[in-house]
Design a protein around this motif. Structure first.
Motif, short mmCIF file in Angstrom:
data_model
loop_
_atom_site.label_atom_id
_atom_site.label_comp_id
_atom_site.label_asym_id
_atom_site.label_seq_id
_atom_site.Cartn_x
_atom_site.Cartn_y
_atom_site.Cartn_z
N VAL A 135 0.85 -1.08 -0.07
CA VAL A 135 -0.04 -0.11 -0.05
C VAL A 135 0.70 1.30 0.06
CG1 VAL A 135 -1.55 1.24 1.32
CG2 VAL A 135 -2.21 -0.99 0.84
N MET A 136 2.04 1.29 0.77
CA MET A 136 3.07 2.33 0.67
C MET A 136 3.59 2.71 -0.55
SD MET A 136 2.90 3.70 3.56
CE MET A 136 4.38 4.66 3.25
N LEU A 138 2.08 1.64 -3.33
CA LEU A 138 0.86 2.28 -4.06
C LEU A 138 0.93 4.04 -4.04
CD1 LEU A 138 -1.66 2.03 -6.04
CD2 LEU A 138 -3.15 1.62 -3.77
N ILE A 139 0.83 4.38 -2.57
CA ILE A 139 0.75 5.67 -2.28
C ILE A 139 1.89 6.65 -3.25
CG2 ILE A 139 1.50 7.53 -0.73
CD1 ILE A 139 -0.63 6.40 1.29
N GLU A 140 3.11 6.02 -3.30
CA GLU A 140 4.43 6.71 -3.77
C GLU A 140 3.76 6.63 -5.40
OE1 GLU A 140 7.75 4.52 -2.92
OE2 GLU A 140 7.81 5.29 -0.70
N ILE A 142 0.80 6.90 -6.73
CA ILE A 142 -0.17 7.74 -6.94
C ILE A 142 0.51 9.14 -7.02
CG2 ILE A 142 -2.24 8.82 -6.09
CD1 ILE A 142 -2.96 5.89 -5.09
N MET A 143 1.27 9.24 -5.74
CA MET A 143 1.72 10.66 -5.42
C MET A 143 2.68 11.18 -6.47
SD MET A 143 -0.17 11.89 -3.12
CE MET A 143 0.84 13.45 -2.82
N TRP A 144 3.80 10.27 -6.83
CA TRP A 144 4.94 10.90 -7.40
C TRP A 144 5.11 10.42 -9.03
CZ3 TRP A 144 5.41 13.26 -3.12
CH2 TRP A 144 5.54 12.81 -1.83
N ILE B 58 6.61 10.31 4.19
CA ILE B 58 7.26 10.14 3.06
C ILE B 58 8.11 11.02 2.15
CG2 ILE B 58 6.80 7.59 2.93
CD1 ILE B 58 4.67 8.41 0.79
N SER B 60 9.74 12.01 -1.58
CA SER B 60 9.98 11.53 -2.96
C SER B 60 11.44 11.84 -3.44
CB SER B 60 9.41 12.35 -3.91
OG SER B 60 9.50 13.57 -4.14
N ARG B 64 9.77 16.02 -2.43
CA ARG B 64 8.34 16.41 -1.93
C ARG B 64 7.98 15.44 -1.07
NH1 ARG B 64 4.89 16.12 -7.35
NH2 ARG B 64 6.72 14.70 -7.91
N PHE B 90 9.40 -0.49 3.06
CA PHE B 90 9.34 1.07 2.63
C PHE B 90 10.14 1.81 3.51
CE2 PHE B 90 6.27 2.13 5.99
CZ PHE B 90 5.75 0.89 6.24
N PHE B 132 -2.00 1.56 9.56
CA PHE B 132 -2.42 0.92 8.30
C PHE B 132 -3.57 1.73 8.07
CE2 PHE B 132 -1.86 -3.31 5.51
CZ PHE B 132 -2.58 -2.58 4.54
N VAL B 135 -3.16 5.30 7.08
CA VAL B 135 -2.65 5.38 5.68
C VAL B 135 -3.60 5.09 4.54
CG1 VAL B 135 -0.92 4.28 4.11
CG2 VAL B 135 -0.06 4.87 6.20
N ILE B 139 -4.96 7.42 1.50
CA ILE B 139 -5.28 7.06 0.28
C ILE B 139 -6.55 7.30 -0.30
CG2 ILE B 139 -5.62 5.15 -1.49
CD1 ILE B 139 -3.44 3.79 -0.49
N ILE B 142 -6.51 11.04 -0.94
CA ILE B 142 -5.80 11.56 -2.13
C ILE B 142 -6.74 10.85 -3.51
CG2 ILE B 142 -3.85 10.93 -3.65
CD1 ILE B 142 -2.20 10.41 -0.95
N MET B 143 -7.35 10.10 -3.46
CA MET B 143 -7.98 9.50 -4.46
C MET B 143 -9.23 10.04 -4.94
SD MET B 143 -5.97 7.55 -5.99
CE MET B 143 -6.79 6.95 -7.30
N GLY B 179 1.50 16.64 0.26
CA GLY B 179 2.03 16.16 -0.94
C GLY B 179 1.29 16.95 -2.22
#
Lengths: 219, 219
Positions: A135-136, A138-140, A142-144, B58, B60, B64, B90, B132, B135, B139, B142-143, B179
């Motif tokens: 899932v982490m 996946l976040i990366e 989506i975000m980057w 996190i 990038s 970022r 991760f 979890f 997080v 998601i 964000i989505m 983000g």
């Protein structure tokens, strides 16, 4: 192949625990498309996959989807027993993408053994950390990552899963996996086709230049 | 307040385990801005927060950020001991947002006790499931949520954390939490100001109409 050969910590459980598992475990066949877990309303139990393919995804209020991860042969599905862990406070869907043979350990047996067995509790920790890592990732993404790289990566993953360069996937299905709009996928696939990476036919995408797609991801 | 009063499963550990913990636990003060954990290179151990505030985020490749969750008084930071769980694949950053007093249990002691103690392993399961869930919430934000709702929600969360309607935050800092790009935040905050929800000054955002912001989130 029986449950004890698939269960990686079988040897660390006691004879009494072996007995409890053997007398309660249920083999089941999930037809393609069958929903194993529909948010917190369901609690089938711990599911061990003998063969087949499950997909874990989330669903928005207006019906949009995004794929979190896949479960394949010998994987264990933890969140189908989410009622056992009261801190799991999210709604996840799990469905069979292909016909699947599974073993199901009822939630009350799973809970009882986990409470007394450090090896099982530690194994569940590792399982949860594995899903957390997916899932982490996946976040990366989506975000980057830009959409072209995400679609390219998805096509290569599917080709590996299906062991085929011809993928029977509609643009709608790809959009649902990635949590994006169908129009975005269609536009990008047409660009891929113009570049010679893929050939589009009704209901399918054929990868014609795998190297080109790989270069796109690394770009 | 000593470690045993803050540790929720202290009574379920054995005298030998109490002894191991008491003789190895280290109190530490983290200055504001101190980085406790910088991806998989670090492994300070299990951190229990006596007082203060930590932020998990996190980063990038091009610098970022996105905030995953906050840890407050009596929370336990699990991923600062990520080397103990080999399936944590991760890179996460953990830094002190305010000066913090913490207790640190070294990773090898944490690992040793967790391997033999079902109560500790089960407690770690619940902790991991809690993070979890945070997080997964992120998601979904964000989505499925628009940027205006995300910024509105962030301002209200910050006001609650700081117990103040005047938030000392630059647009850059807000963008890093969410983000997103600084320009997007600036544009949205100007819109909020025009609507009378906030007042913008150099390096700060003052909430002037809390109800208006709440309505925006529910809209």
């Amino acid at each position: 192949m029986e449950f004890q050969h698939l269960c990686p910590i079988w040897d660390k459980l006691t004879p009494a625990q072996h007995q409890m598992i053997s007398s309660s475990i249920v083999p089941r066949t999930l037809g393609k498309g069958a929903v194993l877990h529909d948010g917190s309303a369901d609690c089938a139990g711990l599911v061990l996959i003998k063969s087949g393919q499950l997909r874990a995804y989330i669903l928005s209020e207006d019906g949009r989807e995004i794929t979190l991860y896949r479960l394949l042969d010998q994987d264990i599905c933890l969140f189908s027993a989410s009622c056992v862990m009261r801190s799991v406070q999210f709604e996840i869907m799990i469905a069979a993408e292909k016909e699947s043979e599974v073993f199901i350990l009822p939630p009350y047996i799973f809970k009882k053994i986990m409470e007394e067995s450090a090896p099982l509790a530690n194994y569940v920790n590792e399982l949860m950390a594995t899903r957390f890592s997916e899932v982490m990732w996946l976040i990366e993404q989506i975000m980057w990552k830009s959409v072209d790289k995400r679609i390219a990566g998805f096509l290569l993953d599917e080709a590996a899963l299906e062991d085929s360069l011809v993928l029977k996937l509609t643009h709608e299905a790809i959009a649902n996996h990635l949590g994006t709009a169908r129009e975005v996928v269609t536009r990008m696939l047409r660009y891929f086709q113009n570049e010679g990476y893929v050939k589009l036919t009704r209901g399918a995408v054929e990868i014609t230049d795998r190297k080109g797609i790989e270069n796109l991801i690394d770009a």
